[in-house]
Motif scaffolding. Structure first.
Motif, PDB file in Angstrom:
ATOM      1  N   ASN A  65       0.564  -1.300   0.384  1.00 22.98           N
ATOM      2  CA  ASN A  65      -0.016  -0.134   0.319  1.00 22.98           C
ATOM      3  C   ASN A  65       1.165   1.074   0.180  1.00 22.98           C
ATOM      4  N   VAL A  66       1.460   1.382   0.595  1.00 19.91           N
ATOM      5  CA  VAL A  66       2.711   2.603   1.015  1.00 19.91           C
ATOM      6  C   VAL A  66       3.493   2.619   0.138  1.00 19.91           C
ATOM      7  N   GLY A  67       4.024   1.756   0.032  1.00 17.81           N
ATOM      8  CA  GLY A  67       4.994   1.672  -1.208  1.00 17.81           C
ATOM      9  C   GLY A  67       4.539   2.198  -3.215  1.00 17.81           C
ATOM     10  N   ARG A  91       9.351  -9.197  -2.074  1.00 16.02           N
ATOM     11  CA  ARG A  91       9.422  -9.961  -2.265  1.00 16.02           C
ATOM     12  C   ARG A  91       8.650 -10.693  -3.971  1.00 16.02           C
ATOM     13  N   SER A  92       7.165 -10.142  -4.015  1.00 19.56           N
ATOM     14  CA  SER A  92       7.459 -10.365  -5.680  1.00 19.56           C
ATOM     15  C   SER A  92       7.646  -9.199  -6.376  1.00 19.56           C
ATOM     16  N   ALA A  93       9.009  -8.493  -6.285  1.00 20.67           N
ATOM     17  CA  ALA A  93       8.650  -6.879  -6.957  1.00 20.67           C
ATOM     18  C   ALA A  93       9.221  -7.426  -8.870  1.00 20.67           C
ATOM     19  N   SER A 153       7.541  -9.575 -10.301  1.00 20.52           N
ATOM     20  CA  SER A 153       6.144  -9.456 -11.237  1.00 20.52           C
ATOM     21  C   SER A 153       5.174  -8.265 -11.271  1.00 20.52           C
ATOM     22  N   ARG A 154       5.789  -7.507 -10.395  1.00 13.65           N
ATOM     23  CA  ARG A 154       4.981  -6.400 -10.476  1.00 13.65           C
ATOM     24  C   ARG A 154       5.064  -5.016 -11.444  1.00 13.65           C
ATOM     25  N   THR A 155       4.098  -5.040 -12.688  1.00 16.12           N
ATOM     26  CA  THR A 155       4.472  -3.424 -13.046  1.00 16.12           C
ATOM     27  C   THR A 155       4.239  -2.450 -11.738  1.00 16.12           C
ATOM     28  N   ALA A 202      -4.031   7.254   7.501  1.00 13.80           N
ATOM     29  CA  ALA A 202      -3.476   6.122   6.471  1.00 13.80           C
ATOM     30  C   ALA A 202      -4.051   5.919   4.351  1.00 13.80           C
ATOM     31  N   GLY A 203      -3.731   5.244   4.368  1.00 11.44           N
ATOM     32  CA  GLY A 203      -4.361   4.435   2.654  1.00 11.44           C
ATOM     33  C   GLY A 203      -3.176   5.073   1.831  1.00 11.44           C
ATOM     34  N   PRO A 204      -2.854   4.722   0.932  1.00 12.63           N
ATOM     35  CA  PRO A 204      -1.402   4.441  -0.110  1.00 12.63           C
ATOM     36  C   PRO A 204      -1.119   6.474  -0.348  1.00 12.63           C
TER      37      PRO A 204
HETATM   38  N1  LIG Z   1      -1.329   0.680   4.800  1.00 14.67           N
HETATM   39  C1  LIG Z   1      -1.499   2.369   5.356  1.00 14.67           C
HETATM   40  O1  LIG Z   1      -2.604   3.000   5.056  1.00 14.67           O
HETATM   41  C2  LIG Z   1      -0.065   2.791   6.856  1.00 14.67           C
HETATM   42  C3  LIG Z   1      -0.285   3.685   7.252  1.00 14.67           C
HETATM   43  C4  LIG Z   1       0.343   3.889   7.827  1.00 14.67           C
HETATM   44  C5  LIG Z   1       1.165   3.199   7.914  1.00 14.67           C
HETATM   45  N2  LIG Z   1       1.665   2.165   7.068  1.00 14.67           N
HETATM   46  C6  LIG Z   1       3.419   1.914   8.128  1.00 14.67           C
HETATM   47  O2  LIG Z   1       3.465   0.795   6.821  1.00 14.67           O
HETATM   48  C7  LIG Z   1       4.260   0.331   6.459  1.00 14.67           C
HETATM   49  C8  LIG Z   1       3.939  -0.641   5.437  1.00 14.67           C
HETATM   50  O3  LIG Z   1       2.998  -1.084   5.049  1.00 14.67           O
HETATM   51  P1  LIG Z   1       1.536  -1.229   3.783  1.00 14.67           P
HETATM   52  O4  LIG Z   1       0.068  -1.459   4.472  1.00 14.67           O
HETATM   53  O5  LIG Z   1       2.015  -0.980   2.713  1.00 14.67           O
HETATM   54  O6  LIG Z   1       1.960  -3.112   3.791  1.00 14.67           O
HETATM   55  P2  LIG Z   1       1.498  -3.798   2.629  1.00 14.67           P
HETATM   56  O7  LIG Z   1       0.633  -3.073   1.633  1.00 14.67           O
HETATM   57  O8  LIG Z   1       1.500  -5.752   3.078  1.00 14.67           O
HETATM   58  O9  LIG Z   1       3.128  -4.548   2.071  1.00 14.67           O
HETATM   59  C9  LIG Z   1       4.231  -4.382   2.226  1.00 14.67           C
HETATM   60  C10 LIG Z   1       5.211  -4.586   1.409  1.00 14.67           C
HETATM   61  O10 LIG Z   1       6.574  -5.452   2.372  1.00 14.67           O
HETATM   62  C11 LIG Z   1       6.643  -6.245   1.221  1.00 14.67           C
HETATM   63  N3  LIG Z   1       7.513  -7.106   1.442  1.00 14.67           N
HETATM   64  C12 LIG Z   1       7.267  -8.070   3.338  1.00 14.67           C
HETATM   65  N4  LIG Z   1       8.270  -8.959   3.339  1.00 14.67           N
HETATM   66  C13 LIG Z   1       8.827  -8.732   2.888  1.00 14.67           C
HETATM   67  C14 LIG Z   1      10.519  -9.194   2.993  1.00 14.67           C
HETATM   68  N5  LIG Z   1      11.102 -10.665   3.724  1.00 14.67           N
HETATM   69  N6  LIG Z   1      11.784  -9.229   1.338  1.00 14.67           N
HETATM   70  C15 LIG Z   1      10.578  -8.015   0.634  1.00 14.67           C
HETATM   71  N7  LIG Z   1       9.910  -7.457   0.943  1.00 14.67           N
HETATM   72  C16 LIG Z   1       9.019  -7.541   1.480  1.00 14.67           C
HETATM   73  C17 LIG Z   1       5.371  -7.185   0.508  1.00 14.67           C
HETATM   74  O11 LIG Z   1       6.080  -7.880  -0.697  1.00 14.67           O
HETATM   75  P3  LIG Z   1       5.233  -8.347  -1.762  1.00 14.67           P
HETATM   76  O12 LIG Z   1       3.977  -7.072  -2.215  1.00 14.67           O
HETATM   77  O13 LIG Z   1       5.924  -8.932  -2.326  1.00 14.67           O
HETATM   78  O14 LIG Z   1       4.398  -9.397  -0.535  1.00 14.67           O
HETATM   79  C18 LIG Z   1       4.987  -5.442   0.180  1.00 14.67           C
HETATM   80  O15 LIG Z   1       4.849  -5.025  -1.045  1.00 14.67           O
HETATM   81  C19 LIG Z   1       3.291  -0.489   7.840  1.00 14.67           C
HETATM   82  O16 LIG Z   1       4.790   0.057   8.378  1.00 14.67           O
HETATM   83  C20 LIG Z   1       2.691   0.052   8.089  1.00 14.67           C
HETATM   84  O17 LIG Z   1       2.459  -0.114   9.939  1.00 14.67           O
HETATM   85  C21 LIG Z   1       1.066   1.881   6.580  1.00 14.67           C
END
Ligand SMILES: NC(=O)c1ccc[n+]([C@@H]2O[C@H](COP(=O)([O-])OP(=O)(O)OC[C@H]3O[C@@H](n4cnc5c(N)ncnc54)[C@H](OP(=O)(O)O)[C@@H]3O)[C@@H](O)[C@H]2O)c1
Length: 434
Positions: free
Chosen positions: A13-15, A45-47, A49-51, A302-304
């Motif tokens: 989401n955030v990335g 982990r799935s970089a 295969s991603r667009t 929150a949110g991307p």
């Molecule tokens: N979501 C929000 O709105 C929000 C808001 C504020 C803060 N945050 C914080 O931001 C951070 C990320 O949250 P998110 O919601 O973006 O999480 P997410 O959607 O689950 O994304 C996590 C990413 O990390 C990758 N990843 C996990 N393990 C890995 C590894 N061992 N090696 C390489 N890549 C790995 C995953 O890869 P794959 O995609 O390939 O599985 C995925 O791309 C967290 O700390 C969260 O608390 C999130």
């Protein structure tokens, strides 16, 4: 001027929000910095295969985070994985490699941020973490810089969007907690395992972090009194309403003598307070300072994209700090140079309108007014009149659909001359969506 090269680890989401902003807002970012941010490497982990969005099209793509952290072309690493295991290795690995780190990871930073920061300082690099609390609200910047001159006495926060959404739904629809949670999970507003959100643990990490910034203390999250929202039911909202209150999952840190009262728990709040108006998935922080009194910060928690803005803003700050020259400090006007500009003609702006008339009543008034509006291609939305008013000074209102201001002004000018007008109509724009 030379670009700064970024390594992004985590494309969830955030990335993905971060890469979208780096792609679609690259021009403004470069105008503010005076140089470009270049995505040199990305990892998940799935970089492979991603667009990937435009900004990452020529980046080195890997599924091994070590290759980003140790990439010789990467100047700054963004850790956007989450959790406290691999994320810690990424953050500490980047610091050990002499790279500044931007992270969105509240859990890791609340648990061990102070020690991580010491490692970064010892290595001469920076740690930035704006996105870790209230994604879209720049609350770190506020506490670190904006109100740094004050002494915070009290901080209240609604720091978990999911629980605030659930409480708002229970209040508005009278539904039971379990039903609202199931619906929120179906809609993707709540995780399959909702514990961190509804039992207050996510909010607790965020409060520990904000307490550090507001009061200069290190609090272990486990030491914070925490109760979630599971026991709050529709009947509690009915009683709360009778008391002029609503119920929120309230994070609170209050200085008392030489100590702090700190808690995360459901609490009654008077309905006429600004905090009580924070609905749905929104977050807010309210601070009271010893000198500056009350300030309030509100936005998406929150949110991307909202969280991506926080990450990108941190990346900009860290990239600036890599440059020693004062010329690269934050410019006082945000942009390195300003373009000459003049406001657009306000008459071109389209808005819905409220027209309030005072007239001497007689038949045909609405017909006369609507024919003037029609001449100016303006559509009526509604006509409102309260009963039992003075017929010689009769107030009534016409609201207009969204129309150009110039046309409305011309129509109002013409209406002012009608013989039944007691005074010129009052024309006010209606601002929706604020
Ligand atoms: N979501 C929000 O709105 C929000 C808001 C504020 C803060 N945050 C914080 O931001 C951070 C990320 O949250 P998110 O919601 O973006 O999480 P997410 O959607 O689950 O994304 C996590 C990413 O990390 C990758 N990843 C996990 N393990 C890995 C590894 N061992 N090696 C390489 N890549 C790995 C995953 O890869 P794959 O995609 O390939 O599985 C995925 O791309 C967290 O700390 C969260 O608390 C999130």
């Amino acid at each position: 001027m030379q670009d700064v090269n970024l390594g992004i680890v985590g494309l969830g989401n955030v990335g993905s929000g971060t890469l979208t902003i780096l792609s679609e807002n690259a021009g403004q970012i470069a105008r503010k910095l005076g140089f470009r941010l270049n995505v040199a490497a990305v990892c998940s982990r799935s970089a492979k295969s991603r667009t990937l969005p435009e900004a990452a099209k020529s980046a080195f793509v890997t599924e091994d985070w070590g290759e980003v952290v140790n990439h010789p072309g990467v100047d700054v690493v963004a850790e956007l994985i989450g959790g406290t295991t691999v994320a810690r290795e990424v953050v500490e690995g980047a610091i050990a490699a002499g790279k500044s780190v931007v992270t969105a990871n509240k859990e890791l930073i609340a648990l061990d941020g102070a020690a991580i920061w010491q490692k970064a300082a010892a290595r001469g690099v920076t740690l930035a973490m704006e996105a870790s609390v209230c994604g879209g609200i720049p609350i770190h910047a506020v506490l670190r810089e904006g109100i740094a001159g004050d002494r915070v006495e009290t901080l209240f926060g609604i720091l978990n969007g999911t629980s605030n959404y659930i409480l708002t739904e229970i209040e508005q629809h009278g539904s039971a907690f379990d039903d609202v949670l199931a619906e929120a999970q179906k809609l993707g507003y709540a995780e399959a395992d909702p514990t961190a959100d509804v039992d207050g643990f996510d909010a607790r990490s965020k409060l520990a972090l904000l307490a550090s910034l507001a009061f200069g203390v290190r609090l272990h999250p486990d030491s914070i009194h925490t109760e979630g929202i599971r026991r709050v039911s529709p009947i509690d909202f009915q009683y709360a309403r009778q008391l002029g209150c609503t119920i929120k999952l309230l994070c609170s840190a209050r200085r008392d003598g030489s100590g702090l009262f700190v808690s995360v728990r459901s609490a009654l709040l008077a309905r006429n307070t600004i905090m009580a108006g924070v609905q749905g998935a929104y977050n807010a922080v309210w601070c009271r300072g010893a000198f500056g009194a009350d300030t309030f910060y509100y936005g998406r928690g929150a949110g991307p994209n909202p969280t991506g803005v926080a990450v990108v803003s941190d990346l900009m700050r860290v990239a600036r700090e890599l440059r020693p020259s004062p010329a690269h400090r934050v410019p006082p006007f945000a942009f390195t140079s300003l373009e000459e500009s003049a406001p657009l003609d306000i008459g071109l702006q389209k808005r819905p309108w409220y027209l309030r008339f005072r007239i001497t009543d007689r038949p045909g008034i609405i017909r006369d007014l609507s024919s003037i509006l029609a001449e100016h291609a303006i559509s009526i939305d509604a006509v409102l009149q309260l009963p039992d008013q003075d017929k010689h000074n009769l107030p009534f209102v016409i609201t207009l659909e969204s129309s150009p201001e110039a046309a409305v002004r011309r129509a109002v000018e013409k209406m002012s001359k009608l013989d039944f007008m007691v005074q010129p109509p009052l024309a006010l724009p209606i601002e929706r969506g604020l």
